[in-house]
Design a protein around this motif. Structure first.
Motif, short mmCIF file in Angstrom:
data_model
loop_
_atom_site.label_atom_id
_atom_site.label_comp_id
_atom_site.label_asym_id
_atom_site.label_seq_id
_atom_site.Cartn_x
_atom_site.Cartn_y
_atom_site.Cartn_z
N PRO A 113 3.67 5.15 10.89
CA PRO A 113 3.27 6.45 10.38
C PRO A 113 1.78 6.66 10.50
O PRO A 113 1.18 7.21 9.58
CB PRO A 113 3.73 6.39 8.94
CG PRO A 113 3.58 4.94 8.57
CD PRO A 113 3.76 4.16 9.81
N SER A 114 1.22 6.23 11.59
CA SER A 114 -0.20 6.45 11.85
C SER A 114 -1.04 5.55 10.94
O SER A 114 -0.51 4.71 10.25
CB SER A 114 -0.52 7.91 11.62
OG SER A 114 -1.89 8.12 11.77
N THR A 115 -2.32 5.72 10.97
CA THR A 115 -3.16 4.93 10.08
C THR A 115 -3.32 5.72 8.79
O THR A 115 -3.67 6.90 8.81
CB THR A 115 -4.52 4.66 10.73
OG1 THR A 115 -4.26 3.91 11.91
CG2 THR A 115 -5.42 3.86 9.81
N VAL A 123 11.88 -4.24 -3.84
CA VAL A 123 12.10 -5.61 -3.37
C VAL A 123 10.85 -6.00 -2.59
O VAL A 123 10.53 -5.38 -1.58
CB VAL A 123 13.33 -5.72 -2.44
CG1 VAL A 123 13.52 -7.17 -1.98
CG2 VAL A 123 14.58 -5.22 -3.14
N ASP A 124 10.13 -6.98 -3.09
CA ASP A 124 8.87 -7.38 -2.45
C ASP A 124 8.62 -8.85 -2.74
O ASP A 124 8.83 -9.31 -3.86
CB ASP A 124 7.72 -6.51 -3.00
CG ASP A 124 6.49 -6.53 -2.11
OD1 ASP A 124 5.95 -7.63 -1.85
OD2 ASP A 124 6.06 -5.46 -1.66
N THR A 125 8.17 -9.57 -1.73
CA THR A 125 7.82 -10.98 -1.96
C THR A 125 6.47 -11.13 -2.66
O THR A 125 6.11 -12.22 -3.08
CB THR A 125 7.69 -11.72 -0.61
OG1 THR A 125 6.80 -10.95 0.21
CG2 THR A 125 9.02 -11.89 0.09
N PHE A 148 0.83 -1.21 0.00
CA PHE A 148 0.00 0.00 0.00
C PHE A 148 0.87 1.27 0.00
O PHE A 148 0.96 1.98 -0.99
CB PHE A 148 -0.95 -0.07 1.20
CG PHE A 148 -1.70 1.19 1.50
CD1 PHE A 148 -2.20 2.00 0.48
CD2 PHE A 148 -1.94 1.58 2.82
CE1 PHE A 148 -2.90 3.16 0.76
CE2 PHE A 148 -2.64 2.74 3.10
CZ PHE A 148 -3.11 3.53 2.09
N ILE A 149 1.54 1.53 1.13
CA ILE A 149 2.32 2.77 1.21
C ILE A 149 3.51 2.70 0.25
O ILE A 149 3.84 3.67 -0.44
CB ILE A 149 2.79 3.04 2.65
CG1 ILE A 149 1.60 3.17 3.59
CG2 ILE A 149 3.63 4.32 2.71
CD1 ILE A 149 1.94 3.36 5.06
N GLY A 150 4.13 1.51 0.17
CA GLY A 150 5.31 1.35 -0.68
C GLY A 150 5.04 1.72 -2.14
O GLY A 150 5.82 2.42 -2.77
#
Ligand code: NAD
Length: 315
Positions: free
Chosen positions: A172-174, A28-30, A8-10
């Motif tokens: 970083p909060s919601t 880099v992400d699985t 999401f944030i990435g």
């Protein structure tokens, strides 16, 4: 480099970096929870702008090789098996999140890259000059991993002088905003929107008085990029949040209003590990990075709802 860059944030961060003129971004992400569709906009840019590694950011050997190939200036660590997954598999979440942190700490200690990624611990003694990596963001499934994280990361600061940054709870909060989220790991905003779009009643867990400090995802991204490009921010712990407390019951009602839903709200049992209140002190981050939350909650919700409506069943 953005670990967890398909999440999401990435993925919003990847778009934000490219929009800001970054020449090249490595993800880099699985793809455990992240999705290729989240990187579609970034992937449409000219060839060579984006590299994607479908790999585990906790794999030391691989990460060392990837860093060697890509030589990133900044590493943003957003790879995680986040809060909701930790309710299903607490030990698995601990192991994954710790292995990512330990890998980054070790690569920091060995100077494997010129990047900086955040992990500072006590500010008073953190030798900032040694901070080649400053970890920009990461949060953990709070209930199971908090003690472990502190115990395991602090030696990199104490013994090796690495600047280790531990985020405070609400960072970083919601975050509100859109992304393709998989199944049970979706959070209250996308879940509520998707339920209403499917003509189902939205759900409030507990009495709805629990609060969250909500910030729109593009504001989060702007703050992360600002932190990475503000030398004085190295070694600090900052809350990326709005500083405003919103009750979950009110949040769900606001989403209903934005979507014109009049079919009522269902209540469900409270989640046992739920934190009751979230409100961040944003004084330091605002002074350092400028105004954090420039998108109002309603505006963020409207944009998010609009995006889900446009995606239809694909979201
Ligand atoms: N979304 C929020 O509201 C919020 C709030 C507070 C903190 N955070 C924190 O911000 C960070 C990012 O959150 P998010 O909402 O984007 O989460 P997300 O689950 O959408 O993204 C995390 C990404 O990490 C990937 N991943 C998981 N294990 C991995 C591994 N071993 N190696 C590489 N990639 C891996 C997943 O596939 C996913 O794409 C997390 O640390 C999270 O705890 C998010």
């Amino acid at each position: 480099m953005v670990t967890g860059g398909a999440g999401f944030i990435g993925s919003h961060l990847v778009d934000g970096l490219l929009n800001a003129g970054t020449e090249h971004v490595t993800v880099v992400d699985t793809f455990f929870l992240g999705s290729e569709a989240n990187l579609r906009t970034a992937g449409r840019r000219s060839t060579g702008t984006l590299s994607i590694y479908r790999e585990d950011a906790g794999d030391h050997v691989l990460m060392s090789e990837i860093l060697d190939i890509e030589k990133p200036e900044v590493v943003f660590n957003l790879a995680t098996k986040a809060l909701l997954y930790s309710f299903l598999n607490p030990s698995g979440a601990c192991q994954v999140n710790l292995s990512i942190a330990l890998t980054l700490c070790e690569l920091l200690r060995k100077g494997a890259s010129t990047a900086w990624c955040t992990c500072p611990v006590p500010r008073s003694t953190a030798p900032r000059a040694m901070c080649r990596w400053t970890r920009i963001t990461r949060c953990w499934p709070r209930p199971p991993t908090r003690p472990g994280r502190r115990q395991r990361i602090s030696p990199w600061h104490r013994t090796f002088g690495c600047s280790i940054w531990t985020w405070s709870r609400s960072v970083p909060s919601t975050t509100t905003g859109h992304a393709r989220t998989k199944g049970c790991s979706a959070a209250v905003v996308p879940l509520t929107i998707k339920r209403i779009l499917a003509n189902e009643q939205p759900v409030v867990e507990g009495d709805g008085t629990q609060t969250r400090d909500l910030i729109y995802v593009e504001d989060t991204v702007r703050a992360l990029v600002a932190a990475a490009t503000t030398p004085e921010a190295r070694g600090l712990t900052m809350n990326v949040a709005s500083g405003i407390e919103t009750r979950i019951g009110d949040l769900v009602e606001r989403i209903c209003k934005v979507m014109g839903w009049t079919g009522g709200i269902r209540t469900d049992d409270r989640r046992r590990a739920d934190v009751h209140r979230h409100m961040a002190d944003v004084a330091l981050a605002s002074a350092m990075l400028g105004e954090l939350s420039t998108t109002s909650l309603d505006e963020g919700l409207e944009r998010t709802v609009d995006w889900y409506r446009r995606q239809g069943s694909e979201a």
